[in-house]
Design an enzyme around this catalytic site. Sequence first.
Site, short mmCIF file in Angstrom:
data_model
loop_
_atom_site.label_atom_id
_atom_site.label_comp_id
_atom_site.label_asym_id
_atom_site.label_seq_id
_atom_site.Cartn_x
_atom_site.Cartn_y
_atom_site.Cartn_z
CG MET A 52 -2.28 -0.86 0.97
SD MET A 52 -3.18 -1.01 0.08
CE MET A 52 -3.55 0.32 0.52
CB VAL A 55 8.21 3.27 5.16
CG1 VAL A 55 8.32 3.61 6.23
CG2 VAL A 55 6.57 3.12 5.03
CG ASP A 164 -1.54 -6.60 7.91
OD1 ASP A 164 -0.92 -8.06 7.45
OD2 ASP A 164 -1.37 -5.86 7.24
#
Length: 691
Positions: A52, A55, A164
């Site tokens: 998604m 980072v 998740d």
Amino acid sequence: MASPPPTCHCGGVPVPRGRYGMTRARVQPLGTDDPRQLGPYRLIGRLGAGGMGRVYLARAAGDNRLVAVKTPLAEGDISATDRRRFAREVTVARRVDSAYTARVLAADPDAEQPWMASEYIAAPSLAELVRAEGKVPASAVRWVAAGTAEALVTLHDAGIVHRDVKPQNILLPLGGPRLIDFGISHAADLTRTSLTLGTIAFTSPEQARGEPSTEASDVYSLGATLFHLAVGRPPYPHDDDTLRLLVKVQRAELDLSGLPKALAPLVSPCLALDPGARPEPRDVLTEFTTALAGLPASSSGARWLPPKWTALIEEYARQGRTLGRGAPTSGPEDLTVNQRTGPVPGPGPTQVYTQVPDGTDPAQAAREEWERKAREAHEREAEEARAREAREARRRREEELRRRAQAEAEAKARKEAEAKARKEAEARAARAAEEARKRQKPPAGPDRAKATGNPSNGPRPATSSTGGTGGGTPSPTATDSGGKAFGTVLAFLAVAFVVFVWQPWESDTPTGGTGPSSSYSATPTPTPTPTPTPEPEDLAFAAVDQGDCLTVYDDGYDKWSTQLPQVVECGTPTAYTRVYAKYTGAVDSDSCDKDIDLDYWLHRSDTEADVLLCLERKFTVGQCFPAQVKADGSASADLMEIWRCGAEKVPQGNNEVMQITGFLKPGQDCGEGYWNWKVDGGDTVLCSRGT
């Protein structure tokens, strides 16, 4: 030549390892497609990328504070859908404020390149700790579980479902676990090509089936994560094929072997297939905190975690401090990272400054202090291991004593049952003999020969090898000529007796009087028929009563598993059938009902009354039976049969071994991949699946 560095075979790929067994995945340098600035944050390197987003490790402008900055992962222009999804995640993240979750510092979902900055924590994930240093004892699992469950309670109270929860999304500083990456739709992840085994193995069955996620879904994933900590693997049979594993997860086909018994009551309920059967998150927190009660209180992981885990966590923290001082991000001491956005724990206790005497190397003193703490931790761990071994030895002794006592009790019960059966059989035989003697009447005159036959309502005589009746009694099938000759002889003797002995014409007593002569009787006293001795089979069947449970079952070849009935307590694992009716005398199998879970056991006797036992099957979850699965998906089976679950062969006419998984009410369905069987006269639905 210098020897090569040790390696960790993680998923079959050798990964170089450094000090304390730490994997050496570094902060990756920025690529040509990576931005150099997001908002007020200057990017230092890339921490990782998921399905998604991406980072980055960054530093705030004007200070050295480290932050983790996340941005949507997209090639080219970011679509409106990705922007909405990212804005939703920012909104959800800002609603959370907990010591066990991440805290958002700033965000701009409407920027040309949307971003979200969270506090950064230098700590390994549970996944990396297990991979690098192995599993942990039950007390450490409880400590991690309490912190993670508290994070879930905070999320759920805010109306957020994480979706998740897995070892990769739980970071572990010594201050306690930190749950990261909340609010991502796992159902959307399942549609992406980036789906991995590591994600599926911790997904709830309803998520794997594409159904909506609930708080119970997070509880299931927490249970799978805790099992991973305690055993070192996910709670499923090993399978490196993504689709096959997905099917197993959808059906909750678990492999819980290796789970410590101390953790089973806490972890197993979380892994229930039915979401409604799982505990509430707050109940999970209560269970784990209660389990920790009575143990020495400490909020630091140094008290609960093994020394290897503690050393790796401290190495992460040291490297994080090095980066925070502005040290270069390349070199042998780079920070190991495989996590997404994570929070920073509160400041630790103030350290007391100890003046080092002149001539003492501070680094040497620090190493000695660390070694001392490591030795103390190792000694504590060894002491705990010895205590666990002592408890296990005591448990084994108690189990052996309990097993012996149970065996002795069962043997005593069998002896008492056999003695009772013998007494009852002897009493019945005595009553039958007495009734036979009462029914017998002394025959007179020419009818004597007929009277020696067997009465229709008397006991059956034993058949001799020559075809006549036993006991030496003449056969009633003598010829007519023999009967006439015998009658002639009797007539002659009667005439001779009247003429030469009785001479009634010379007696003073009137004919038909009661004088001495009238007391004579020509009728002989009959000889009693000997009582036959009951056979052991007769005694065994006679000892069975209606309502008793037996160890017998159909062996798959239309034969009973035992020759004689053996009565056991109905609550024992070997109570496979129950006697719901018993008939004696002239009986036949039509007296019992017939169904897939009903049958009969008929015992014919040469000396005693016949016995008919009507049996019903007693089912237990985990038992197996052979079945025939047809091409259309339907199946047929005789549920009175029991078969070994791991068998590779089945009786002729079958092609599958079914295992009992549970029971439902009428009208309910066991679900996809399961077979429904109506038992108990249709009052219960039995669920099974192929092994």
